[in-house]
Design a protein around this motif. Structure first.
Motif, PDB file in Angstrom:
ATOM      1  N   LYS A 214      -5.135   4.237  -5.892  1.00 42.77           N
ATOM      2  CA  LYS A 214      -4.675   2.871  -6.091  1.00 42.77           C
ATOM      3  C   LYS A 214      -3.699   2.503  -4.976  1.00 42.77           C
ATOM      4  N   LYS A 236      -8.970  -7.383  -0.056  1.00 42.23           N
ATOM      5  CA  LYS A 236      -9.397  -7.104  -1.426  1.00 42.23           C
ATOM      6  C   LYS A 236     -10.868  -7.424  -1.651  1.00 42.23           C
ATOM      7  N   ASP A 248      -5.171  -2.458  -4.022  1.00 40.38           N
ATOM      8  CA  ASP A 248      -5.566  -2.234  -5.416  1.00 40.38           C
ATOM      9  C   ASP A 248      -4.734  -3.086  -6.370  1.00 40.38           C
ATOM     10  N   TYR A 249      -3.441  -3.181  -6.118  1.00 35.51           N
ATOM     11  CA  TYR A 249      -2.566  -4.000  -6.961  1.00 35.51           C
ATOM     12  C   TYR A 249      -1.374  -4.462  -6.141  1.00 35.51           C
ATOM     13  N   MET A 331      -4.566  -0.576 -14.435  1.00 38.04           N
ATOM     14  CA  MET A 331      -3.632   0.260 -13.675  1.00 38.04           C
ATOM     15  C   MET A 331      -3.859   1.748 -13.899  1.00 38.04           C
ATOM     16  N   LEU A 340      -7.642  -8.183  -8.754  1.00 35.28           N
ATOM     17  CA  LEU A 340      -6.319  -7.903  -8.189  1.00 35.28           C
ATOM     18  C   LEU A 340      -5.232  -8.100  -9.236  1.00 35.28           C
ATOM     19  N   PRO A 341      -4.682  -7.017  -9.788  1.00 31.32           N
ATOM     20  CA  PRO A 341      -3.567  -7.141 -10.735  1.00 31.32           C
ATOM     21  C   PRO A 341      -2.243  -7.351  -9.982  1.00 31.32           C
TER      22      PRO A 341
END
Length: 498
Positions: A214, A236, A248-249, A331, A340-341
Motif C-alpha cells: 500500500k 492512480k 494506494d491511499y 486499508m 482512492l481512500p
C-alpha cells in the motif's frame, strides 16, 4: 505438460558450453529484442488492449517505450558493465592484480506479472541476457493474449537454445519451481512470493522478488492542489489502478481533503470525459475475481467521487473515498484498482505514524513545498522508492534502482542494476610465483618479529576528519616550500640563460 526437468537440463547444457559468456552473443540477443519490439509494435499494443483495455498511448509510454529504451541503454553500456572492476589494494597486496569479475549465474527463471505483461516480462529478461545467462520465461497466464504473443515472438528473435518461454497456469508454475535454477526473478504478490522463496530455499537459489504493498501519499498544506490532483489521479488511474507503485491511499488534513476532492472532481472529466466508461483512455479490471475484489473495497468511508461500475465490462470508474479509517476494508490490502481512500491526519508526524504502523511500501509519495516535511518522511520512514511532488515517475530513471524492501520486495533492477542483479560479482586475485621470500613472514614458525611486521603491513588506521585530515598535506607542502626556498627555486620567473 512438458517435461521441465529435460527442458532445464537442456538449457543448462547449452550454458555450460560457454556460448552465452561472450559480448557478441549478449549483443546479438539485445539486437534481437530491439528488432522484436520494432517489428511488432502493433501486435503488442493490440494484445495489451485485449487483456487490459490499455490505450495505445499508455501502452507505448508505460510498457513498450520503456522496454525499448532499456534495451538501447543496455546495448550502449554493455562493454563498460562487462569490464573487470579494479579495487583498492593494501600495502601487503601492492604487487597483486585484484578485481571483481561479473559472471552469469547460469539458468534463470523469470516469472512475469499480468498488470504490465510486456514490461514485467521483458525488462528482467534484458538484464538476464545482458549478464550472459540462459533464461526460462513464464509470462502470467492472466494476461493471456500477451502471454501467447510473447511465446510466439521470442523464438523468432532470440537464441532458441538459450531462451525458452513456458505458458500455462498454476500447475506449470508449480512444476517449474520444483526444478533447480541458478536464480529466480518473480514479480507479483506476497502470497506467491512466499511459495517462490520456499522453492528457492530448497536449493539455496538467490531470488529477486518484485512485490507491491500500500503505497501512501502525503499531501501537505499550501501546495498547488490542481497540479497535485492531476499527478495523483494520473498515477492512480493509469492501467485502471493496476500498478504496483500506484498511489494506494492519501494522508492529509481535513481541509486538504476537501480541497483535493474538489480538484479531483474537475480533473476526472478532463482526463476521461463525463462518462469514463466511454473513454478510450481508461482501462478495465483484468478479470472477474479482481473486479469483485475491488468492488467490495468501495464499502469504506464515504464515496466522494465515482463509485460507478459496469459488470459486463469489468468497469469501475475513478472512485474517491473520504473519511476512511485505517480499520476499513480498503486499508487492509493493496487495492490494485481505481479506488482512492483518503485518511485525515493532523500533520506529517501523524501521517508518518500511520505509515510506520504498516508494512514497508514499494513507493512513498510526498507532496509538499516544505523541505522539513520532506526530510521528515525521508528520515523516519522506509520504502522501496520515494517520489516527491509526483507519482510513478521515479521508475523511469534507469540510473535509479527499482525494488522494494521488507514485504514490498527483495532486490532491485532497471539499467545497470538489472545487469548486476543477474551477475555474480566474483572476487579475483592474481599473484605471481616469484619473490616468495616476501611471504616468509606469514609462514611458520612464527616469531615476534614476524608478527610485528605483519601487523605493520596489514593494520588499518582510522581516517581523520575535518582540519586534521588535511594536516599531513600541510606538513608536506611546508617541507616542499622550504626546500624550494633553500635551493633558490622560485615560481615567478624561469631563466633561459646558458
Amino acid at each position: 505438460m512438458a517435461n521441465f526437468t529435460e527442458l532445464v537440463n537442456g538449457v543448462r547444457q547449452v550454458f555450460r558450453s560457454g556460448r552465452t559468456v561472450t559480448y557478441e552473443w549478449r549483443r546479438t540477443q539485445l539486437e534481437g529484442m530491439l528488432k522484436l519490439l520494432d517489428e511488432n509494435m502493433d501486435k503488442l499494443t493490440d494484445a495489451l488492449y485485449k487483456d487490459l483495455h490499455k490505450a495505445k498511448a499508455e501502452a507505448m509510454m508505460m510498457e513498450l517505450n520503456m522496454v525499448r529504451n532499456e534495451v538501447i541503454n543496455t546495448m550502449n553500456s554493455l562493454t563498460t558493465w562487462m569490464k573487470p572492476e579494479k579495487v583498492k589494494k593494501e600495502l601487503i597486496n601492492i604487487m597483486d592484480t585484484c578485481y571483481i569479475k561479473s559472471e552469469p549465474y547460469g539458468v534463470v527463471l523469470i516469472l512475469g506479472a499480468w498488470n504490465y505483461p510486456i514490461q514485467l516480462s521483458l525488462l528482467p529478461l534484458i538484464g538476464a541476457l545482458s549478464a550472459g545467462n540462459c533464461a526460462i520465461l513464464k509470462p502470467s497466464e492472466i494476461s493471456q493474449n500477451c502471454a501467447q504473443l510473447i511465446e510466439q515472438l521470442i523464438p523468432k528473435y532470440l537464441d532458441n537454445d538459450c531462451v525458452k518461454v513456458v505458458n500455462g497456469g498454476v500447475p506449470e508454475t508449480t512444476a517449474l519451481l520444483s526444478e533447480r535454477f541458478d536464480y529466480i526473478f518473480y514479480t507479483g504478490n506476497n502470497v506467491v512470493a512466499k511459495i517462490v522463496m520456499a522453492a528457492a530455499a530448497k536449493y539455496l537459489t538467490p531470488v529477486t522478488l518484485e512485490l507491491g504493498g500500500k503505497s501512501p501519499v502525503y499531501v501537505d498544506r499550501n501546495v498547488n492542489m490542481e497540479v497535485v490532483a492531476r499527478r495523483i489521479l494520473w498515477g492512480k488511474c493509469s492501467n485502471a489502478g493496476q500498478t504496483c507503485i500506484a498511489p494506494d491511499y492519501v494522508l492529509c488534513s481535513k481541509d486538504v481533503q476537501d480541497q483535493l476532492i474538489e480538484q479531483l472532481k474537475k480533473i476526472i472529466p478532463e482526463f476521461y470525459s463525463e462518462n469514463p466508461v466511454e473513454s478510450g483512455h481508461y482501462g478495465r479490471i483484468v478479470n472477474e475475481r479482481h473486479f469483485q475484489r475491488v468492488k467490495k473495497l468501495m464499502q469504506s468511508g464515504t464515496v466522494a467521487i465515482g463509485g460507478d461500475v459496469k459488470d459486463d465490462e469489468r468497469f469501475i470508474s475513478p472512485t474517491v473515498l473520504r473519511d476512511v479509517k485505517v480499520t476499513d476494508p480498503a486499508m487492509q490490502d493493496e487495492i490494485f484498482g481505481p479506488v482512492l481512500p483518503i485518511i485525515t491526519v493532523g500533520d506529517d508526524n501523524e501521517a508518518i505514524d500511520v505509515i510506520n504502523s504498516r508494512e514497508k511500501p514499494l513507493a512513498l509519495y510526498i507532496f509538499s513545498n516544505n523541505k522539513r516535511v520532506v526530510h521528515n518522511f525521508l528520515n523516519r520512514t522506509s520504502s522501496g522508492g520515494v517520489c516527491v511532488n509526483d507519482t510513478l515517475m521515479h521508475i523511469s530513471i534507469p540510473t535509479l534502482p527499482f525494488g522494494g524492501v521488507g514485504h514490498s520486495g527483495v532486490g532491485s533492477y532497471h539499467g545497470k542494476f538489472s545487469f548486476e542483479t543477474f551477475s555474480h560479482r566474483r572476487s579475483v586475485m592474481e599473484r605471481g610465483l616469484t619473490l616468495d621470500s616476501v611471504n616468509a613472514i606469514r609462514y611458520p614458525p612464527y616469531t615476534e618479529k614476524k608478527l610485528q611486521m605483519v601487523s605493520w603491513l596489514s593494520s588499518q588506521k582510522v581516517k581523520k576528519t575535518g582540519f586534521f585530515s588535511f594536516f599531513p598535506f600541510v606538513i608536506i607542502g611546508t617541507v616542499v616550500a622550504f626546500l624550494f626556498k633553500a635551493l633558490g627555486i622560485h615560481g615567478k620567473e624561469v631563466s633561459h640563460t646558458d
